[in-house]
Design an enzyme around this catalytic site. Structure first.
Site, short mmCIF file in Angstrom:
data_model
loop_
_atom_site.label_atom_id
_atom_site.label_comp_id
_atom_site.label_asym_id
_atom_site.label_seq_id
_atom_site.Cartn_x
_atom_site.Cartn_y
_atom_site.Cartn_z
CE LYS A 65 -3.12 2.72 2.99
NZ LYS A 65 -4.01 2.72 4.17
CG ASP A 115 -5.52 7.99 4.51
OD1 ASP A 115 -6.47 8.60 3.98
OD2 ASP A 115 -5.66 6.96 5.21
CE LYS A 173 -6.45 8.83 8.02
NZ LYS A 173 -7.00 7.70 8.79
CG ASP A 200 -1.77 5.43 4.85
OD1 ASP A 200 -1.58 4.44 5.57
OD2 ASP A 200 -2.87 5.69 4.32
CG ASP A 250 -9.76 7.46 6.75
OD1 ASP A 250 -8.71 7.43 6.08
OD2 ASP A 250 -9.78 7.69 7.98
CD GLU A 255 -6.67 5.24 2.44
OE1 GLU A 255 -7.64 5.34 3.20
OE2 GLU A 255 -5.52 5.03 2.87
NE ARG A 303 -10.61 -1.26 4.01
CZ ARG A 303 -11.19 -1.45 5.19
NH1 ARG A 303 -12.34 -2.11 5.28
NH2 ARG A 303 -10.63 -1.00 6.30
N1 BES Z 1 -4.14 4.70 6.85
C1 BES Z 1 -5.23 4.39 7.69
C2 BES Z 1 -4.88 3.41 8.80
C3 BES Z 1 -3.91 3.89 9.84
C4 BES Z 1 -4.37 4.41 11.03
C5 BES Z 1 -2.55 3.76 9.64
C6 BES Z 1 -3.45 4.84 11.99
C7 BES Z 1 -1.64 4.18 10.58
C8 BES Z 1 -2.09 4.72 11.76
C9 BES Z 1 -6.37 3.78 6.87
O1 BES Z 1 -6.46 4.19 5.54
C10 BES Z 1 -7.64 4.16 7.54
O2 BES Z 1 -7.90 5.32 7.63
N2 BES Z 1 -8.40 3.18 8.00
C11 BES Z 1 -9.61 3.40 8.69
C12 BES Z 1 -10.59 2.35 8.25
C13 BES Z 1 -12.00 2.60 8.70
C14 BES Z 1 -12.57 3.80 8.00
C15 BES Z 1 -12.83 1.37 8.39
C16 BES Z 1 -9.34 3.31 10.18
O3 BES Z 1 -8.55 2.47 10.59
O4 BES Z 1 -9.94 4.08 10.93
ZN ZN Z 2 -7.59 5.99 5.30
ZN ZN Z 3 -4.64 4.83 4.68
#
Ligand code: BES
Ligand code: ZN
Ligand code: ZN
Length: 504
Positions: A264, A269, A276, A287, A346, A348, A350
């Site tokens: 990834k 992000d 966020k 990210d 968010d 994204e 996947r």
């Molecule tokens: N890049 C984030 C995940 C992340 C969070 C990485 C903290 C490093 C530190 C990912 O794209 C994300 O935002 N995931 C969401 C998914 C949710 C919307 C289902 C998350 O984990 O909140």
């Molecule tokens: Zn995200």
């Molecule tokens: Zn992300």
């Protein structure tokens, strides 16, 4: 840093600092440093008898010497014998190097650890890893650098067993390649988003490909459109920075196994319209740590000429907000043909991985597929900041990844990917939703990926918790080869050892 392995007694070796170690519960047994002790008139035994040297883990004592090879001797405590392992070597080497740098010295020597029951090559590998990883600093954008990040100019590893020399040399070289690759990945992760766009990442990958004779393909927006990568392109739409799909191929053995690695690479992000909160957004230049680890691992594998074959696919895009950005409720058509209802912009990563995995399956016959990603905040909740999550459709791969993690101390733990979790992704209007609600967030993300991973063996590594360190976490954790803050390079050594396990 120049590394040499010498078949010489410790007291004969010319160096600024000679590092020696003693076990807390085995202070009588100092046969590995006996001749040095004698050359110093029994000074080390005296310090042990007087109780100044106790051998406790992290204890250190600096002695100045006269009329012998080493100008100083640094006595490091190793703790209890039963707790000894290669990671202790890595840590001891790292803290010694930091100490040597602090006293303005540039040469160090250390004894080999294989008499304590580790393989000579693992012993030397851990020594050079610790020293190179421990000296890392990200100071590129500072006018005043705190210190030369390669303060140690020469490292000498000493053994009295000449039959170990070759193994030690080869181990030291491996450790050097792995640690430098890890530091390279740390640099990529620490680079802010303004200097690490998908385009710049692709340029860096091009350079790595040239240096290591790798086959490189970079897909641009038009080529991705031709492949029908609607999921990846959907994420990328919100940014003026064009997305890239970087494909690197290393062919090390025509009869060997072929491993696919998908990373990834979200270079920033913001969360998109599901934006966020600002304190969660700041670190999101990191990210792309999965893509960076993919690049670093392949570079190390190629430098070490491992007799296997690897295909790496790095999916690169920015997730921003703009009038062109994808929106909650949108339906994206992925390269696999499956449609995805976007319930949260968010989630994204996947989406990028889905198309990247479909792509790698279309063009490559693989014996194993691994994807690596900073995918879910839920991985931090489940396993904390020192263990990455692994999930997959194949027990053998899970076991290999676990062993790889134990060996290099980039530890992983399996979360259960049972079929039930798929039900959290059922969409009324499309083939699948991109989020599965609050419960089991790391698992539902993997359940989503599973739909795009194909039928062959596949494993997913979630490094959201481990790829980036925060100062408040490291305050009480004393790991001298991990940076206190910023990119850790996690995944690099893990993927290397995982791929290495496929050598027959
Ligand atoms: N890049 C984030 C995940 C992340 C969070 C990485 C903290 C490093 C530190 C990912 O794209 C994300 O935002 N995931 C969401 C998914 C949710 C919307 C289902 C998350 O984990 O909140
Ligand atoms: Zn995200
Ligand atoms: Zn992300």
């Amino acid at each position: 840093m120049e590394i040499s392995v010498l078949n010489e007694a410790l007291e004969k070796i010319d160096t600024a600092v000679m590092v020696i170690t003693v076990f807390e519960d085995d202070l009588q047994n100092i046969s590995h440093i006996q001749s040095l002790n004698e050359a110093m008139g029994g000074k080390i035994t005296h310090l042990i008898e007087s109780g100044e040297v106790k051998g406790k883990y992290r204890e250190f004592t600096l002695l100045h010497t006269e009329n012998m090879g080493p100008q100083r001797v640094l006595v490091m405590g190793l703790g209890k014998r039963k707790d000894f392992n290669t990671d202790k070597i890595r840590s001891i080497a790292a803290s010694s190097a930091r100490y040597v740098r602090r006293i303005n010295a540039h040469e160090m020597a250390i004894h080999d650890f294989s008499s304590f029951g580790v393989e000579p090559s693992d012993s030397a590998c851990a020594i050079s890893e610790g020293i190179i990883l421990g000296q890392y600093r990200f100071e590129k954008y500072k006018e005043k650098k705190k210190a030369d990040i390669d303060a140690i100019k020469t490292l000498k590893i000493a053994t009295l067993e000449s039959e170990r020399l070759d193994y030690l040399r080869q181990g030291a070289e491996t450790g050097c390649v792995l640690a430098k690759s890890t530091n390279f990945v740390r640099d990529l992760v620490n680079e802010p988003a303004c200097f690490m766009t998908p385009t710049i990442f692709a340029e860096v990958a091009t350079q790595i490909a040239q240096e290591n004779n790798l086959k490189l393909t970079v897909l641009d927006t038009a080529e991705m459109e031709k492949e029908g990568m609607g999921a990846l392109l959907g994420v990328a739409k919100g940014s003026v920075e064009p997305p890239k799909l970087v494909v690197l191929e290393y062919n090390g053995n025509p009869n060997g196994k072929r491993i696919g690695i998908v990373g990834k690479g979200v270079t920033f992000d913001s969360g998109g319209y599901d934006i966020k909160p600002s304190n969660s957004m700041y670190r999101m230049y990191g990210d792309m740590a999965g893509a960076a680890a993919t690049l670093g691992a392949i570079s190390a594998i190629a430098q070490q000429k491992l007799p296997v074959n690897v295909v790496g696919v790095m999916a690169l895009a920015e997730n921003l907000v703009s009038e062109r950005a994808y929106k909650p409720g949108d339906i994206l058509k992925s390269m696999s043909g499956k449609t995805i209802e976007i319930l949260n912009t968010d989630a994204e990563g996947r989406l990028l991985l889905a198309d990247a995995m479909t792509y790698i399956r279309k063009y490559h016959q693989l014996d194993a597929l691994v994807d690596i990603a900073t995918l879910t905040g839920a991985a931090i909740i489940a396993l904390g900041r020192f263990i990455s999550a692994i999930l997959g459709n194949n027990k053998d791969l899970i076991q290999r990844m676990f062993q790889a993690g134990e060996g290099c101390a980039e530890r992983v733990w399996e979360l259960p990917l049972y079929d039930e979790f798929r039900s959290q992704l059922v969409s009324d209007v499309a083939d699948i939703e991109n989020i599965g609600g609050r419960s089991g967030g790391t698992i539902t993300a993997a359940a989503f990926l599973k739909e795009f991973a194909g039928d062959g063996p596949w494993i997913h590594v979630d490094i959201a918790g481990t790829s980036m360190m925060e100062e408040e976490i490291m305050r009480y954790v004393k790991n001298p080869y991990l940076p206190k803050e910023g990119g850790t390079g996690t995944g690099t050594r893990l993927l290397y050892h995982f791929v290495k396990s496929f050598i027959e």
